[in-house]
Write a protein that holds these residues in place. Structure first.
Motif, mmCIF file in Angstrom:
data_model
loop_
_atom_site.group_PDB
_atom_site.id
_atom_site.type_symbol
_atom_site.label_atom_id
_atom_site.label_comp_id
_atom_site.label_asym_id
_atom_site.label_seq_id
_atom_site.Cartn_x
_atom_site.Cartn_y
_atom_site.Cartn_z
ATOM 1 N N SER A 44 0.402 -2.206 11.656
ATOM 2 C CA SER A 44 1.095 -2.134 12.306
ATOM 3 C C SER A 44 2.330 -2.185 11.125
ATOM 4 O O SER A 44 2.366 -2.694 9.883
ATOM 5 N N MET A 45 3.516 -1.785 11.986
ATOM 6 C CA MET A 45 4.952 -2.044 10.960
ATOM 7 C C MET A 45 5.119 -3.197 10.589
ATOM 8 O O MET A 45 5.290 -3.850 9.218
ATOM 9 N N ASP A 46 4.670 -4.396 11.531
ATOM 10 C CA ASP A 46 5.032 -5.772 11.531
ATOM 11 C C ASP A 46 4.295 -6.563 10.277
ATOM 12 O O ASP A 46 4.931 -7.002 9.889
ATOM 13 N N PHE A 47 2.828 -5.512 9.888
ATOM 14 C CA PHE A 47 2.181 -6.851 8.951
ATOM 15 C C PHE A 47 3.081 -6.438 7.629
ATOM 16 O O PHE A 47 3.243 -7.500 6.814
ATOM 17 N N ILE A 48 3.545 -4.570 7.419
ATOM 18 C CA ILE A 48 4.471 -5.233 5.946
ATOM 19 C C ILE A 48 5.758 -6.080 6.045
ATOM 20 O O ILE A 48 6.375 -6.426 5.150
ATOM 21 N N ARG A 49 5.887 -5.737 7.411
ATOM 22 C CA ARG A 49 7.938 -6.800 7.411
ATOM 23 C C ARG A 49 7.188 -8.734 7.120
ATOM 24 O O ARG A 49 8.026 -8.751 6.708
ATOM 25 N N ILE A 50 5.593 -9.117 7.767
ATOM 26 C CA ILE A 50 5.673 -10.187 8.206
ATOM 27 C C ILE A 50 5.241 -10.820 6.538
ATOM 28 O O ILE A 50 5.121 -11.257 5.490
ATOM 29 N N ALA A 51 4.295 -9.826 5.763
ATOM 30 C CA ALA A 51 3.695 -9.428 4.129
ATOM 31 C C ALA A 51 5.205 -9.509 2.978
ATOM 32 O O ALA A 51 4.624 -9.797 1.661
ATOM 33 N N GLY A 52 5.813 -8.620 3.154
ATOM 34 C CA GLY A 52 6.390 -8.223 2.550
ATOM 35 C C GLY A 52 6.364 -7.970 1.355
ATOM 36 O O GLY A 52 5.298 -7.001 1.298
ATOM 37 N N PRO A 53 6.693 -8.080 -0.181
ATOM 38 C CA PRO A 53 6.013 -7.622 -1.549
ATOM 39 C C PRO A 53 4.494 -7.402 -1.230
ATOM 40 O O PRO A 53 3.758 -7.284 -1.677
ATOM 41 N N ALA A 54 4.042 -9.034 -0.937
ATOM 42 C CA ALA A 54 2.399 -9.390 -0.876
ATOM 43 C C ALA A 54 1.693 -7.604 0.020
ATOM 44 O O ALA A 54 0.116 -7.546 -0.489
ATOM 45 N N ASP A 107 -15.384 9.258 16.529
ATOM 46 C CA ASP A 107 -16.040 9.696 15.816
ATOM 47 C C ASP A 107 -15.069 9.197 14.812
ATOM 48 O O ASP A 107 -14.268 9.326 14.828
ATOM 49 N N ASP A 108 -15.424 10.220 13.533
ATOM 50 C CA ASP A 108 -14.679 10.454 12.237
ATOM 51 C C ASP A 108 -13.071 10.423 12.204
ATOM 52 O O ASP A 108 -12.119 9.875 11.425
ATOM 53 N N ARG A 109 -12.940 11.371 13.481
ATOM 54 C CA ARG A 109 -11.178 11.779 14.090
ATOM 55 C C ARG A 109 -10.617 10.531 14.330
ATOM 56 O O ARG A 109 -9.451 11.151 13.830
ATOM 57 N N SER A 110 -11.268 9.892 14.723
ATOM 58 C CA SER A 110 -10.164 7.909 15.112
ATOM 59 C C SER A 110 -10.047 7.674 13.844
ATOM 60 O O SER A 110 -9.361 6.448 14.028
ATOM 61 N N ARG A 111 -10.192 7.472 12.612
ATOM 62 C CA ARG A 111 -9.689 6.942 11.005
ATOM 63 C C ARG A 111 -9.330 7.641 9.681
ATOM 64 O O ARG A 111 -9.245 8.570 10.046
ATOM 65 N N ILE A 112 -8.733 6.999 9.555
ATOM 66 C CA ILE A 112 -7.550 7.350 7.968
ATOM 67 C C ILE A 112 -7.737 6.554 7.833
ATOM 68 O O ILE A 112 -8.193 5.089 7.910
ATOM 69 N N ILE A 113 -7.373 6.170 6.224
ATOM 70 C CA ILE A 113 -6.699 5.159 5.847
ATOM 71 C C ILE A 113 -5.642 5.128 4.660
ATOM 72 O O ILE A 113 -5.490 5.806 4.261
ATOM 73 N N LEU A 114 -5.477 3.884 4.129
ATOM 74 C CA LEU A 114 -3.785 3.792 3.912
ATOM 75 C C LEU A 114 -3.670 2.303 3.102
ATOM 76 O O LEU A 114 -4.458 2.303 2.869
ATOM 77 N N THR A 115 -2.281 2.684 2.586
ATOM 78 C CA THR A 115 -2.140 1.780 1.596
ATOM 79 C C THR A 115 -0.972 1.730 1.353
ATOM 80 O O THR A 115 -0.181 2.168 2.414
ATOM 81 N N VAL A 116 -0.539 0.302 0.430
ATOM 82 C CA VAL A 116 1.118 0.149 1.252
ATOM 83 C C VAL A 116 1.716 0.338 0.049
ATOM 84 O O VAL A 116 1.541 0.049 -1.433
ATOM 85 N N LYS A 117 2.579 0.823 -0.003
ATOM 86 C CA LYS A 117 3.735 1.390 -1.134
ATOM 87 C C LYS A 117 5.185 1.648 -1.438
ATOM 88 O O LYS A 117 5.526 2.132 -0.763
ATOM 89 N N ASP A 118 5.641 0.689 -1.707
ATOM 90 C CA ASP A 118 7.594 0.791 -1.411
ATOM 91 C C ASP A 118 7.568 -0.130 -0.599
ATOM 92 O O ASP A 118 8.234 0.622 0.626
ATOM 93 N N GLY A 119 6.885 -0.447 0.371
ATOM 94 C CA GLY A 119 7.130 -1.125 1.836
ATOM 95 C C GLY A 119 6.473 0.241 2.683
ATOM 96 O O GLY A 119 7.209 -0.070 3.890
ATOM 97 N N LYS A 120 6.154 0.954 2.592
ATOM 98 C CA LYS A 120 5.547 1.956 3.609
ATOM 99 C C LYS A 120 3.825 2.357 4.143
ATOM 100 O O LYS A 120 3.600 2.617 2.041
ATOM 101 N N TYR A 121 3.561 2.531 4.504
ATOM 102 C CA TYR A 121 2.524 3.380 4.919
ATOM 103 C C TYR A 121 2.054 4.677 4.052
ATOM 104 O O TYR A 121 3.011 5.468 4.384
ATOM 105 N N VAL A 122 1.150 5.131 2.804
ATOM 106 C CA VAL A 122 0.676 6.153 2.286
ATOM 107 C C VAL A 122 -0.132 6.003 2.546
ATOM 108 O O VAL A 122 -1.213 5.719 2.565
ATOM 109 N N PRO A 123 -1.275 7.576 2.522
ATOM 110 C CA PRO A 123 -2.752 7.659 2.504
ATOM 111 C C PRO A 123 -3.322 7.329 1.311
ATOM 112 O O PRO A 123 -2.721 7.316 -0.100
ATOM 113 N N ALA A 124 -4.122 6.131 1.251
ATOM 114 C CA ALA A 124 -5.179 5.858 0.112
ATOM 115 C C ALA A 124 -6.028 6.674 -0.606
ATOM 116 O O ALA A 124 -6.202 7.402 -0.287
ATOM 117 N N LYS A 125 -5.821 6.062 -1.702
ATOM 118 C CA LYS A 125 -7.178 7.186 -2.706
ATOM 119 C C LYS A 125 -8.457 6.343 -3.029
ATOM 120 O O LYS A 125 -8.396 5.274 -3.326
#
Length: 383
Positions: free
Chosen positions: A248-258, A365-383
């Motif tokens: 959720s976006m709350d995770f980024i808000r609470i964790a901040g730079p971490a 099934d696998d259509r229900s999942r994606i994998i993300l990372t946080v870059k510059d305070g935003k979620y983006v697809p993870a590599k």
């Protein structure tokens, strides 16, 4: 005519004496929802409540009556709420709750009463709960696998674990043993914490001392940010993996730079814009996020909002089928809902495409999942 009237009255009286509810058709479908809008898990329940603003007010021409009660994340309160839905509200469908322990409580009561139950948190669905319950969130094994595959692809060999000291934490710990260890990953330390805890310094010190290549956090909501921030504060440099319960976006808000660089399993609702047009989850995901962010602000989207929203996407498919067999307010209608959940296929929603079966009550099934990372305070697809 008098004889027939007395006979009907006798039936009602007999039902009252035995404590069984008389069949009472209604002109609306009652949905009772127990969610967590206060307490440590409120970050899960509030988006689930908010998304109810965007669900249909009627299905198949029949009005939907929604009753929501807060359980505060307490299984005892969730049990009380569900019993009220059964005895007072005469609910046709029950939903909830926001946390795993409370969802188990809701499911138990719903199955005892013979009322269709839609869980909004991942929970173990055993023989006692399998007849009437299904779950909206992705099952742990589907989400765990994508994290473990990412670990393997990035040369991870040793993993530390910190998770809730409840059934949600157990689900992730057990899944790691069942899936990740056979894949060649090793768990070098296991730590637990309670949802209301305000510090995990002691547990993190042990994790850092174990020096694993990566750490898996089995937590959800804003509380998942606590180990994330503490690990970075204590100098841990390895990859940190978060479960879909933290998406959720709350995770980024609470964790901040971490939060930067975290690897997170997620449902597709967190990034429908990046999905191909052929993805069945794209349209409902965009519809929910557009409406949700218009009302609650930019970047307010939440995986938890998707759970309750998707429950009604499922009902949009199964209710019309059930209405052909019975009227709301009757046991026959509840049974028709239960059967329709199993017969309707490829139910597209924001978090996945549902195909429930007698044995698979998650239906994803696998259509229900994606994998993300946080870059510059935003979620983006993870590599």
């Amino acid at each position: 005519m008098k004889k027939a009237f007395l006979s009907a009255a006798s039936v009602v009286a007999a039902l009252a004496l035995t404590g069984l509810p008389a069949k009472a058709q209604t002109n609306e479908i009652t949905v009772g929802i127990s969610i967590t809008t206060t307490g440590p898990a409120a970050a899960l329940g509030i988006p689930e409540r908010n998304s109810l603003d965007f669900v249909p007010k009627e299905i198949g021409g029949v009005p939907i009556k929604i009753i929501t009660l807060d359980d505060g994340g307490d299984p005892t309160t969730a049990t009380t709420n569900t019993r009220r839905f059964v005895t007072e509200s005469k609910a046709d469908i029950i939903m909830g709750s926001s946390t795993t322990p409370s969802t188990v409580a809701v499911s138990t009561v719903a199955n005892e009463a013979g009322i269709p139950h839609i869980g909004l948190a991942p929970f173990p669905i055993n023989e006692a709960r399998i007849k009437w319950s299904v779950a909206m969130p992705q099952p742990i094994p589907i989400m765990g696998k994508v994290l473990y595959e990412h670990m393997k692809a990035h040369g991870i060999k040793t993993v530390g674990y910190i998770g809730y000291s409840d059934s949600y934490g157990d689900l992730w710990f057990n899944d790691f043993k069942n899936q990740a260890i056979p894949m060649g990953l090793a768990m070098v330390d296991e730590e637990r914490f309670a949802r209301p805890d305000t510090s995990v310094a002691g547990q993190v010190l042990k994790l850092v001392a174990a020096n694993p290549d990566a750490i898996l956090v089995g937590a959800s909501g804003t509380a998942a940010a606590l180990p994330q921030t503490t690990l970075r504060e204590r100098g841990y440099k390895g990859l940190i993996y978060q479960t879909h319960g933290a998406a959720s976006m709350d995770f980024i808000r609470i964790a901040g730079p971490a939060a930067e660089g975290v690897i997170m399993a997620s449902g597709p609702v967190m990034s429908p814009e990046t999905q191909p047009d052929s993805a069945l989850t794209k349209k409902p995901g965009l519809a929910l996020n557009t409406a949700y962010e218009a009302k609650y602000g930019a970047n307010s989207r939440s995986q938890f909002a998707g759970h309750s929203y998707d429950a009604f996407e499922v009902l949009k498919r199964v209710v019309p089928v059930a209405l052909k067999k019975a009227k709301p307010g009757t046991p026959e209608f509840r049974e028709a809902i239960r059967q329709a959940l199993l017969t309707e296929k490829e139910i597209a929603a924001s978090q996945g495409v549902y195909n429930f079966t007698e044995k698979d009550r998650y239906g994803l099934d696998d259509r229900s999942r994606i994998i993300l990372t946080v870059k510059d305070g935003k979620y983006v697809p993870a590599k």
